[in-house]
Write a protein that holds these residues in place. Sequence first.
Motif, PDB file in Angstrom:
ATOM      1  N   ARG A  87      40.025  13.050  25.883  1.00 32.38           N
ATOM      2  CA  ARG A  87      40.891  12.003  25.488  1.00 32.38           C
ATOM      3  C   ARG A  87      40.971  11.706  24.085  1.00 32.38           C
ATOM      4  O   ARG A  87      42.045  11.441  23.192  1.00 32.38           O
TER       5      ARG A  87
ATOM      6  N   GLU B  24      35.565  14.670  29.786  1.00 27.32           N
ATOM      7  CA  GLU B  24      36.988  13.804  29.922  1.00 27.32           C
ATOM      8  C   GLU B  24      36.992  12.883  28.465  1.00 27.32           C
ATOM      9  O   GLU B  24      38.180  12.960  28.029  1.00 27.32           O
TER      10      GLU B  24
ATOM     11  N   THR C 282      42.890  14.421  22.004  1.00 25.90           N
ATOM     12  CA  THR C 282      44.519  14.264  22.175  1.00 25.90           C
ATOM     13  C   THR C 282      44.931  13.093  20.983  1.00 25.90           C
ATOM     14  O   THR C 282      45.831  13.038  20.597  1.00 25.90           O
TER      15      THR C 282
ATOM     16  N   SER D 277      44.763   4.453  21.979  1.00 30.20           N
ATOM     17  CA  SER D 277      43.616   4.951  22.340  1.00 30.20           C
ATOM     18  C   SER D 277      43.106   5.385  20.773  1.00 30.20           C
ATOM     19  O   SER D 277      43.851   5.597  19.742  1.00 30.20           O
TER      20      SER D 277
END
Length: 354
Positions: free
Chosen positions: A323, A319, A326, A293
Amino acid sequence: MIFILPGDVDDLTVPSGGNLYDRRVSRGLAAAGLPVHEVAVPGAWPQPDANACARLAEILVAAPDGETVLVDGLVACGVPEVMVPEARRVRLVVLVHLPLADETGLEPDVAADLDARERETLHAAAAVVATSPWAANRLAGQHGLPGDRIHVVTPGSDPAPLAPGTDGASRLLCVASVTPRKGQDLLVQALATLAGLPWSCECVGPVRRDPHYVQRLRELIARHGIEGRITLTGPRTGRPLEDSYAAADLVVLPSRAETYGMVVTEALARGIPVLATAVQALPDTLGQAPDGSLPGILVPPDDPVALADGLHRWLSDRELRSRVRTAARFRRGMLAAWDETARRMANILVRTTS
């Protein structure tokens, strides 16, 4: 060993990634046991006047035969008439932060002349050091340099505490010299279309390198009526810069050209997501978390509409923010330290002298 630097390397009013890199490498080499004699040469590099060229020539002539001379490419690459004759008796190593012709806004004839001058200088060097794989490949292809003469030494980063941010979304930070290459005008145009969303943006960086661009940027901000939401703070270092990072929810780097992008790793070292243009080395610098990611958002370069879309997604999609935040914190633990940068540079310099 002699390390020749631009004259502004210690001027806190014009901090830059290149200057920071030079300073940290110099300190790291000394700490690693390689004696370093630094010489900062004032001048309008890479197009200096006769006095600056004469001063550079004096430094080189005074170097003992066989001495290793590491020179910042901003100083070395535009003056082959000074560098090449001395490269026949000293071991010249040129550190290239940005190929001269890649600077934004150059007239074609100026870019062509700088490109030819850089080629002549680099072919005379015993070794060339680039600050990213992208830059190394660019120099090899552009100047026909043998692969074994070009080395890559990427910047390091310092450990830093996690940035608490402001509200998790609205506080934007751009840390870069205020020049066309860094693209603050694109950022202003993008943010002007998002006036209905909650955001504020702090642009931190030197404003004296290109005063005409700075004036145009201020006029652009005023024209869009967002003076109270975008601030040009000028350069910051030390605690004021740390405070800016601590308050940031997102770091934005809308560059038109970038051979590494140290601001990206400075942000990631604090766990701050980054919105950057997918230009040159920036995607590699941003990297990925272990699960693949992205620790931020990449958008096409020189495109204010795409930049606005990326900012809109960040500001409106909780969201997405969770993401990439993180991923940024995972990426934080993967960054190399400045000690590793100095070690790699030392290895190159030692091999060059053997």
